[in-house]
Design a protein around this motif. Structure first.
Motif, mmCIF file in Angstrom:
data_model
loop_
_atom_site.group_PDB
_atom_site.id
_atom_site.type_symbol
_atom_site.label_atom_id
_atom_site.label_comp_id
_atom_site.label_asym_id
_atom_site.label_seq_id
_atom_site.Cartn_x
_atom_site.Cartn_y
_atom_site.Cartn_z
ATOM 1 N N ARG A 12 -26.640 -72.469 56.517
ATOM 2 C CA ARG A 12 -25.443 -71.981 55.839
ATOM 3 C C ARG A 12 -24.327 -72.976 56.131
ATOM 4 O O ARG A 12 -24.200 -73.417 57.295
ATOM 5 N N ASP A 158 -30.501 -94.694 58.221
ATOM 6 C CA ASP A 158 -30.108 -93.469 57.527
ATOM 7 C C ASP A 158 -29.909 -92.432 58.629
ATOM 8 O O ASP A 158 -30.870 -91.910 59.196
ATOM 9 N N SER A 182 -24.630 -88.315 56.202
ATOM 10 C CA SER A 182 -24.349 -87.375 55.117
ATOM 11 C C SER A 182 -23.397 -86.316 55.642
ATOM 12 O O SER A 182 -23.607 -85.771 56.728
ATOM 13 N N ARG A 316 -37.574 -74.211 55.149
ATOM 14 C CA ARG A 316 -37.721 -75.377 54.269
ATOM 15 C C ARG A 316 -38.785 -76.303 54.860
ATOM 16 O O ARG A 316 -38.904 -76.435 56.075
ATOM 17 N N TYR A 318 -39.052 -79.559 55.253
ATOM 18 C CA TYR A 318 -38.474 -80.905 55.356
ATOM 19 C C TYR A 318 -39.398 -81.761 56.208
ATOM 20 O O TYR A 318 -39.497 -81.507 57.392
HETATM 21 N N1 T4K Z 1 -30.864 -89.153 53.707
HETATM 22 C C1 T4K Z 1 -31.449 -88.087 54.255
HETATM 23 C C2 T4K Z 1 -32.444 -88.296 55.357
HETATM 24 C C3 T4K Z 1 -31.118 -86.798 53.839
HETATM 25 O O1 T4K Z 1 -31.719 -85.727 54.402
HETATM 26 C C4 T4K Z 1 -30.158 -86.638 52.797
HETATM 27 C C5 T4K Z 1 -29.800 -85.311 52.338
HETATM 28 C C6 T4K Z 1 -29.550 -87.788 52.271
HETATM 29 C C7 T4K Z 1 -29.942 -89.040 52.738
HETATM 30 C C8 T4K Z 1 -28.524 -87.731 51.167
HETATM 31 O O2 T4K Z 1 -27.289 -87.166 51.618
HETATM 32 P P1 T4K Z 1 -26.316 -86.394 50.551
HETATM 33 O O3 T4K Z 1 -26.160 -87.265 49.354
HETATM 34 O O4 T4K Z 1 -26.945 -85.066 50.228
HETATM 35 O O5 T4K Z 1 -25.022 -86.245 51.314
HETATM 36 C C9 T4K Z 1 -30.571 -80.417 51.180
HETATM 37 C C10 T4K Z 1 -29.268 -81.181 50.969
HETATM 38 O O6 T4K Z 1 -28.753 -81.000 49.659
HETATM 39 C C11 T4K Z 1 -29.372 -82.642 51.258
HETATM 40 O O7 T4K Z 1 -28.051 -83.094 51.511
HETATM 41 C C12 T4K Z 1 -30.210 -82.907 52.496
HETATM 42 N N2 T4K Z 1 -30.414 -84.295 52.755
HETATM 43 C C13 T4K Z 1 -31.553 -82.212 52.424
HETATM 44 C C14 T4K Z 1 -32.373 -82.431 53.654
HETATM 45 O O8 T4K Z 1 -31.299 -80.822 52.284
HETATM 46 P P2 T4K Z 1 -32.076 -79.111 49.515
HETATM 47 O O9 T4K Z 1 -32.659 -79.467 48.192
HETATM 48 O O10 T4K Z 1 -32.966 -78.547 50.538
HETATM 49 O O11 T4K Z 1 -30.778 -78.187 49.358
HETATM 50 P P3 T4K Z 1 -30.615 -76.677 48.928
HETATM 51 O O12 T4K Z 1 -29.533 -76.602 47.914
HETATM 52 O O13 T4K Z 1 -31.924 -76.110 48.570
HETATM 53 O O14 T4K Z 1 -30.048 -76.015 50.242
HETATM 54 C C15 T4K Z 1 -30.846 -75.617 51.338
HETATM 55 C C16 T4K Z 1 -30.409 -74.245 51.790
HETATM 56 O O15 T4K Z 1 -29.045 -74.272 52.179
HETATM 57 C C17 T4K Z 1 -30.492 -73.193 50.721
HETATM 58 O O16 T4K Z 1 -31.651 -72.450 50.960
HETATM 59 C C18 T4K Z 1 -29.280 -72.305 50.886
HETATM 60 C C19 T4K Z 1 -28.362 -73.089 51.779
HETATM 61 N N3 T4K Z 1 -27.116 -73.482 51.095
HETATM 62 C C20 T4K Z 1 -27.063 -74.635 50.383
HETATM 63 C C21 T4K Z 1 -25.906 -75.005 49.737
HETATM 64 C C22 T4K Z 1 -25.832 -76.284 48.941
HETATM 65 C C23 T4K Z 1 -26.025 -72.654 51.200
HETATM 66 O O17 T4K Z 1 -26.090 -71.603 51.853
HETATM 67 N N4 T4K Z 1 -24.865 -73.010 50.582
HETATM 68 C C24 T4K Z 1 -24.742 -74.162 49.853
HETATM 69 O O18 T4K Z 1 -23.662 -74.466 49.312
HETATM 70 O O19 T4K Z 1 -31.385 -80.448 50.024
#
Ligand code: T4K
Length: 388
Positions: A12, A158, A182, A316, A318
């Motif tokens: 969160r 990174d 990030s 997740r 990851y």
């Molecule tokens: N390099 C690495 C190694 C990275 O892990 C990442 C990003 C980057 C580069 C690039 O950085 P950025 O351009 O993103 O700054 C998430 C993130 O969006 C991503 O930033 C992150 N890594 C990655 C590991 O995780 P998803 O696809 O898992 O995100 P999402 O939207 O499914 O969110 C995960 C959980 O978070 C959801 O189940 C609910 C919660 N959530 C998410 C958001 C966006 C919330 O509660 N509120 C929110 O506003 O990628």
């Protein structure tokens, strides 16, 4: 085993106090400066460099843009050796610069890129190594620097997951040529969206500035521009969120540590599950990854993931699949070295919920559910029914 009344997500976002944010908004509204390197942006870059113990920090609109700009700033070409066990942003930042990522297998203990394997992959086409501090756990920075020096390669980290991590009192963003953080909403420290390039050598400062500001130089009245750049500036609103979140970051990391420690007590007692331990001298507890051994746990990682979702616990994977198994990379005619360790870890990894504000009671409940599920022995049941 009770289904949780409300969904619990892997993370969160930590948001600052709304009242405090409103005060920042008022001052932004009053000044009329909302973007283009305003006062909050300047204050933020200085404050964050100080917190991270780095010599220089350049803020960006998000982590990916920062990473792509870091690759561009070094004028790389040919091939860049990187890890498949990462978020797709890492190899995409290489590819989008017209360079080929070469995926190198990872170390089975740290999950970071394996130095010995890198040595086998360096050719005269290699221009850099792009390594990832996965889950905030530092790569073997000494060995990687040695390989880079021996082969005249640039070294980029990174550090998307590694905010606040230190190695023997040194900020993790001070290693290699450039490091990228990030500041996304889902990260240990966030500015809602944001990214950061950090570096010891101040010589990179101007190039990074040009890349995020259409090629224009900082504090220059020159109407001409000699290099081509994009628009990747962080706004005053995002800088304000960053400044506020920075005030409480140590408390937030301490809260993560408590949650992690509680998971540790439970998970280490469950047969077939291994909690991945942070080992930095100053860790940040960014993620809570576990490895599932299906034979011992009685269920595969995918089965556990699905069963937990039925109980309102949304984990997740990851990072699954590893990036070299994504269609966009698999179909390319590029070097495809075998990465058995990354494949194996990717198929067994699961990240459990961890974030400030997650109640310890909820962690206990999540662990009770996992303990209960371990008794279902779905894996053995599936295997024996297949055999029959
Ligand atoms: N390099 C690495 C190694 C990275 O892990 C990442 C990003 C980057 C580069 C690039 O950085 P950025 O351009 O993103 O700054 C998430 C993130 O969006 C991503 O930033 C992150 N890594 C990655 C590991 O995780 P998803 O696809 O898992 O995100 P999402 O939207 O499914 O969110 C995960 C959980 O978070 C959801 O189940 C609910 C919660 N959530 C998410 C958001 C966006 C919330 O509660 N509120 C929110 O506003 O990628």
């Amino acid at each position: 085993m009770q289904k949780l009344p409300e969904p619990i997500y892997v993370v969160r976002p930590t948001l600052p106090d709304l009242g405090e944010f409103k005060k920042h908004l008022e001052s932004i509204w009053e000044s009329g400066i909302v973007t283009n390197f305003g006062p909050k942006h300047k204050e933020f870059e200085l404050a964050i460099a100080n917190y991270l113990k780095v010599s220089n920090a350049s803020a960006f609109v998000n982590g990916h843009s920062a990473l792509e700009s870091a690759v561009r700033a070094l004028k790389l070409s040919g091939e860049v050796i990187t890890t498949p066990f990462t978020f797709p942003s890492t190899p995409h930042a290489i590819s989008l610069n017209g360079i080929e990522p070469v995926f190198c297998d990872i170390d089975p203990k740290t999950f970071g890129i394996c130095p010995d394997k890198i040595r086998e992959l360096v050719t005269d086409k290699t221009s850099a190594i792009l390594a990832v501090h996965v889950y905030g756990n530092p790569c073997n920075v000494v060995e990687l620097q040695k390989i880079a020096d021996e082969n005249n390669l640039n070294l980029i980290y990174d550090a998307a997951h590694a905010f606040g991590v230190e190695i023997n009192g040194k900020g993790i963003g001070e290693f290699g040529d450039l490091s990228v953080f990030s500041l996304h909403a889902t990260k240990v420290f966030n500015a809602i969206e944001g990214g950061l390039v950090t570096f010891a050598n101040a010589g990179y400062k101007d190039k990074l500035f040009e890349l995020k500001n259409f090629g224009y130089q900082e504090n220059s009245q020159d109407e001409d521009i000699s290099g081509i750049g994009s628009n990747l500036k962080m706004s005053e609103l995002h800088a304000a969120v960053g400044l506020l979140n920075l005030n409480n970051i140590d408390e937030q990391i301490a809260e993560r540590r408590k949650i992690y420690t509680l998971y540790q007590e439970h998970i280490n007692a469950i047969k077939g599950l291994t909690l991945i331990e942070p080992y930095a001298t100053k860790p940040n507890y960014a993620y809570c990854p576990i490895l599932v051994d299906p034979g011992d746990f009685g269920m595969t990682r995918d089965q556990l993931y699905k069963r937990l979702a039925e109980y309102n616990v949304f984990c997740r994977k990851y990072f699954n699949p590893p990036c070299n198994e994504l269609s966009c990379y698999k179909k390319q005619k590029m070097r495809q070295p075998p990465t058995p360790v990354a494949s194996s870890i990717s198929s067994r990894i699961l990240c459990l919920p961890i974030y400030p504000g997650l109640l310890l009671d909820s962690v206990n409940q999540i662990c009770e559910i996992i303990e209960g599920l371990s008794n279902e022995n779905l894996f053995v049941a599936t295997c024996s029914s297949t055999v029959r």
